[in-house]
Design a protein around this motif. Structure first.
Motif, PDB file in Angstrom:
ATOM      1  N   PRO A 155      80.781 -74.607 -53.924  1.00 29.55           N
ATOM      2  CA  PRO A 155      82.206 -74.979 -53.901  1.00 29.55           C
ATOM      3  C   PRO A 155      83.139 -73.782 -54.028  1.00 29.55           C
ATOM      4  N   ALA A 156      82.839 -72.872 -54.955  1.00 28.39           N
ATOM      5  CA  ALA A 156      83.684 -71.687 -55.121  1.00 28.39           C
ATOM      6  C   ALA A 156      83.528 -70.726 -53.951  1.00 28.39           C
ATOM      7  N   ALA A 157      82.347 -70.695 -53.327  1.00 27.51           N
ATOM      8  CA  ALA A 157      82.103 -69.757 -52.229  1.00 27.51           C
ATOM      9  C   ALA A 157      82.896 -70.118 -50.978  1.00 27.51           C
TER      10      ALA A 157
ATOM     11  N   PRO B 246      87.774 -70.067 -50.699  1.00 26.01           N
ATOM     12  CA  PRO B 246      88.712 -69.106 -50.105  1.00 26.01           C
ATOM     13  C   PRO B 246      88.875 -69.243 -48.599  1.00 26.01           C
ATOM     14  N   HIS B 247      88.015 -70.037 -47.974  1.00 24.68           N
ATOM     15  CA  HIS B 247      88.025 -70.178 -46.521  1.00 24.68           C
ATOM     16  C   HIS B 247      88.578 -71.531 -46.081  1.00 24.68           C
ATOM     17  N   GLY B 248      89.376 -72.143 -46.943  1.00 28.03           N
ATOM     18  CA  GLY B 248      90.036 -73.381 -46.570  1.00 28.03           C
ATOM     19  C   GLY B 248      89.154 -74.609 -46.638  1.00 28.03           C
ATOM     20  N   VAL B 249      88.149 -74.594 -47.516  1.00 29.13           N
ATOM     21  CA  VAL B 249      87.252 -75.741 -47.673  1.00 29.13           C
ATOM     22  C   VAL B 249      87.372 -76.279 -49.092  1.00 29.13           C
ATOM     23  N   ALA B 250      87.692 -77.553 -49.210  1.00 30.79           N
ATOM     24  CA  ALA B 250      87.740 -78.226 -50.509  1.00 30.79           C
ATOM     25  C   ALA B 250      86.473 -79.063 -50.648  1.00 30.79           C
ATOM     26  N   MET B 251      85.585 -78.667 -51.554  1.00 30.55           N
ATOM     27  CA  MET B 251      84.283 -79.308 -51.673  1.00 30.55           C
ATOM     28  C   MET B 251      84.203 -80.148 -52.929  1.00 30.55           C
TER      29      MET B 251
ATOM     30  N   GLY C 209      73.495 -66.414 -51.559  1.00 29.02           N
ATOM     31  CA  GLY C 209      74.038 -65.361 -52.409  1.00 29.02           C
ATOM     32  C   GLY C 209      73.657 -65.643 -53.849  1.00 29.02           C
ATOM     33  N   ILE C 210      74.162 -64.836 -54.766  1.00 28.74           N
ATOM     34  CA  ILE C 210      73.960 -65.075 -56.192  1.00 28.74           C
ATOM     35  C   ILE C 210      75.310 -65.084 -56.884  1.00 28.74           C
TER      36      ILE C 210
ATOM     37  N   TRP D  60      78.375 -64.399 -52.862  1.00 30.17           N
ATOM     38  CA  TRP D  60      78.465 -65.480 -51.904  1.00 30.17           C
ATOM     39  C   TRP D  60      79.551 -65.235 -50.856  1.00 30.17           C
ATOM     40  N   THR D  61      80.160 -64.055 -50.843  1.00 26.56           N
ATOM     41  CA  THR D  61      81.293 -63.813 -49.948  1.00 26.56           C
ATOM     42  C   THR D  61      80.937 -64.067 -48.490  1.00 26.56           C
ATOM     43  N   ALA D  62      79.903 -63.397 -47.990  1.00 25.90           N
ATOM     44  CA  ALA D  62      79.527 -63.552 -46.585  1.00 25.90           C
ATOM     45  C   ALA D  62      78.953 -64.933 -46.310  1.00 25.90           C
ATOM     46  N   SER D  63      78.140 -65.436 -47.241  1.00 32.67           N
ATOM     47  CA  SER D  63      77.514 -66.751 -47.033  1.00 32.67           C
ATOM     48  C   SER D  63      78.554 -67.859 -47.057  1.00 32.67           C
ATOM     49  N   GLY D  64      79.521 -67.769 -47.980  1.00 33.17           N
ATOM     50  CA  GLY D  64      80.577 -68.773 -48.042  1.00 33.17           C
ATOM     51  C   GLY D  64      81.374 -68.821 -46.754  1.00 33.17           C
ATOM     52  N   LYS D  65      81.670 -67.661 -46.198  1.00 33.42           N
ATOM     53  CA  LYS D  65      82.389 -67.604 -44.928  1.00 33.42           C
ATOM     54  C   LYS D  65      81.569 -68.227 -43.800  1.00 33.42           C
ATOM     55  N   ALA D  66      80.257 -67.966 -43.804  1.00 35.39           N
ATOM     56  CA  ALA D  66      79.391 -68.516 -42.752  1.00 35.39           C
ATOM     57  C   ALA D  66      79.333 -70.035 -42.817  1.00 35.39           C
ATOM     58  N   TYR D  67      79.228 -70.592 -44.032  1.00 37.12           N
ATOM     59  CA  TYR D  67      79.230 -72.054 -44.160  1.00 37.12           C
ATOM     60  C   TYR D  67      80.565 -72.625 -43.705  1.00 37.12           C
ATOM     61  N   ALA D  68      81.672 -71.994 -44.089  1.00 35.79           N
ATOM     62  CA  ALA D  68      82.985 -72.486 -43.692  1.00 35.79           C
ATOM     63  C   ALA D  68      83.138 -72.475 -42.173  1.00 35.79           C
ATOM     64  N   GLU D  69      82.636 -71.436 -41.530  1.00 33.43           N
ATOM     65  CA  GLU D  69      82.698 -71.370 -40.069  1.00 33.43           C
ATOM     66  C   GLU D  69      81.859 -72.474 -39.429  1.00 33.43           C
ATOM     67  N   LEU D  70      80.699 -72.755 -40.032  1.00 32.00           N
ATOM     68  CA  LEU D  70      79.866 -73.855 -39.524  1.00 32.00           C
ATOM     69  C   LEU D  70      80.606 -75.185 -39.650  1.00 32.00           C
ATOM     70  N   TYR D  71      81.223 -75.424 -40.818  1.00 29.42           N
ATOM     71  CA  TYR D  71      81.979 -76.671 -41.003  1.00 29.42           C
ATOM     72  C   TYR D  71      83.090 -76.805 -39.955  1.00 29.42           C
ATOM     73  N   ARG D  72      83.824 -75.713 -39.726  1.00 29.84           N
ATOM     74  CA  ARG D  72      84.942 -75.769 -38.779  1.00 29.84           C
ATOM     75  C   ARG D  72      84.452 -76.047 -37.344  1.00 29.84           C
ATOM     76  N   ALA D  73      83.292 -75.563 -37.020  1.00 29.22           N
ATOM     77  CA  ALA D  73      82.746 -75.821 -35.694  1.00 29.22           C
ATOM     78  C   ALA D  73      82.399 -77.294 -35.485  1.00 29.22           C
TER      79      ALA D  73
END
Length: 489
Positions: A29-31, A34-39, A259-260, A473-486
């Motif tokens: 959720p925290a990861a 920052p990318h516009g995802v409310a989990m 990430g950790i 989790w910076t890079a991983s959080g961004k990757a998940y957010a991009e997947l969600y947006r797709a």
């Protein structure tokens, strides 16, 4: 646009944990925020979870009631997971039990686990469809993210959608293909699914019900917790019988590395350590090493102190660790081990410790603080897994300068750069990799580690390289957010 995601999981730190799944579900959720995802996270109402959300506020708020959730009375309770929304499925007949989330105090799996976690998936589909109301209006979600077999049925219920107001996209994350959640075909009638769900493209698996299989077949996208593992599970060696389905999903399957939590795993601030340190002053690790030797009753020595923090199972290569212990001691190493698992492996490890007093020490069980002290004081951490979807232990080792010695598989291959001559010359090596979890390969890796350790400047450079990485989790959080947006229109 904010994307609203319902994350469905059987465990999440800090409320309940048996393995790495909890770390991922708790951090996600925290990861992604920052990318516009409310989990919002949905968890089963185990006794410890219910006690935690009650806290000082007394009774938690009931936001929905089922008279019969797959035949069982249940409620959805509202709470918090850190700073993020939490929903808890309170179904006493399914979750109010002593023991682990999956079995009794004797270590036996609950026979009705299929029912318990199918109900979790059904509840997730109902919640995603708007059964929970806020301010008089249905609480809306744009996507459902299910973790492992325990949550996989959420994807199936959404796909067949007899209960949801609308069909939503879903993501199915596989944390370990070895655990699939299988039951006999007779239980299908109790899943409250339409007849077409009993098919090769649905929940049917070799004449029975396969929960993970159902999630993989019906999710919009499937992810694993490392890119290499996403490739490996297309083969019979790693696919555990589902490699054909994974291959059939084609480009819908991908890997996003874990990430950790760098707030919890930071050697410069870790309260568990005897001495805190950074990449700039790793020499302070020696104070932690001496403290760890004393805690385990190990002799001090000039050779490396190896550590193992793991489940004691065949998957983790612990049978081969037993084979190489005499070699490890013979080349000047010592071993401190923390873990539990297979009873026979536990007995053999205790015998090895008795055979090598002062050289090998074993602690059975799990101790979070001790695991931090082992990462902060050990010279090298051994991870000889036969398969490892991602692995977090080696990431903690990298962050703490506890050099990982790993089998070249899954996330271990993705996160550790082998200290071969080219990598050493380029100044990028972060650990030692080896191929094949067998005596010869593992013993050779241990010998190579001892040789590198004897070259103090080289070893210190490998430690500094390891600690220089970004394990957050910076890079991983961004990757998940991009997947969600797709996936969200």
């Amino acid at each position: 646009m904010t994307i609203r995601v319902l994350s469905v999981t059987s465990e999440a730190v800090p409320l309940v944990k048996t393995g790495g799944l909890a770390d991922v579900a708790g951090a996600l959720p925290a990861a992604v925020a920052p990318h516009g995802v409310a989990m919002t996270t949905l968890l089963p109402g185990y006794p410890a979870v219910l006690a935690a959300i009650a806290g000082s506020r007394g009774k938690p708020r009931v936001v929905h009631t089922w008279d019969a959730l797959l035949g069982t009375p249940a409620r959805a309770l509202a709470g918090k997971l850190g700073d993020h929304p939490l929903l808890v499925l309170d179904a006493p007949a399914l979750f109010a039990r002593d023991g682990s989330p999956y079995g009794d105090l004797a270590g036996n799996d609950w026979a009705d686990n299929w029912h318990r976690f199918a109900a979790l998936g059904r509840a997730a589909a109902d919640i995603a469809g708007g059964c929970v109301r806020s301010g008089g209006k249905p609480q809306r979600f744009d996507l459902v993210h299910a973790h492992d077999w325990q949550a996989a049925m959420a994807c199936a219920y959404l796909h067949y959608a007899p209960f949801a107001n609308t069909a939503l996209p879903s993501v199915m994350t596989i944390h370990n293909m070895a655990f699939q959640g299988r039951a006999g075909g007779e239980v299908f009638a109790r899943l409250d699914l339409p007849s077409q769900a009993w098919s090769l493209d649905g929940v049917e698996y070799h004449g029975g019900v396969g929960l993970l299989k159902a999630g993989i077949a019906t999710a919009s996208r499937v992810t694993t917790v490392s890119p290499t593992y996403a490739r490996e599970i297309r083969s019979a060696r790693f696919g555990m019988g589902l490699e054909g389905l994974i291959a059939a999903r084609g480009n819908a399957v991908s890997g996003i590395l874990n990430g950790i939590d760098t707030a919890l795993w930071d050697p410069s601030r870790d309260p568990a350590l005897a001495a805190r340190f950074t990449r700039r002053n790793p020499e302070k690790r020696s104070l932690n090493k001496r403290a760890l030797e004393a805690e385990f009753g190990l002799d001090s020595g000039d050779g490396p102190l190896f550590v193992v923090i793991t489940r004691l199972t065949w998957q983790k290569g612990m049978d081969v660790l037993l084979e190489v212990l005499d070699h490890l001691v013979g080349i000047g190493g010592r071993l401190a081990l923390l873990g539990s698992g297979d009873a026979q492996i536990e007995r053999e490890l205790l015998r090895a410790a008795a055979r090598h007093p002062g050289k090998v020490a074993v602690r059975l069980g799990y101790d979070e603080g001790l695991s931090h002290r082992m990462q902060g004081g050990g010279d090298a951490i051994l991870v000889p897994s036969r398969f490892e979807p991602c692995g977090l232990t080696q990431l903690y080792g990298l962050a703490y300068g506890c050099v990982p010695v790993v089998a070249r598989t899954g996330g271990l291959a993705d996160t550790v750069i082998d200290a071969n001559p080219a990598a050493l010359a380029a100044g990028v090596a972060t650990g030692i990799q080896f191929d094949g979890v067998d005596y010869d390969s593992f013993a050779a890796a241990l010998s190579r580690t001892v040789e590198l350790f004897a070259q103090a400047p080289v070893w210190r450079a490998v430690q500094r390289n390891a600690m220089a990485g970004d394990f957050s989790w910076t890079a991983s959080g961004k990757a998940y957010a991009e997947l969600y947006r797709a996936l969200v229109p």
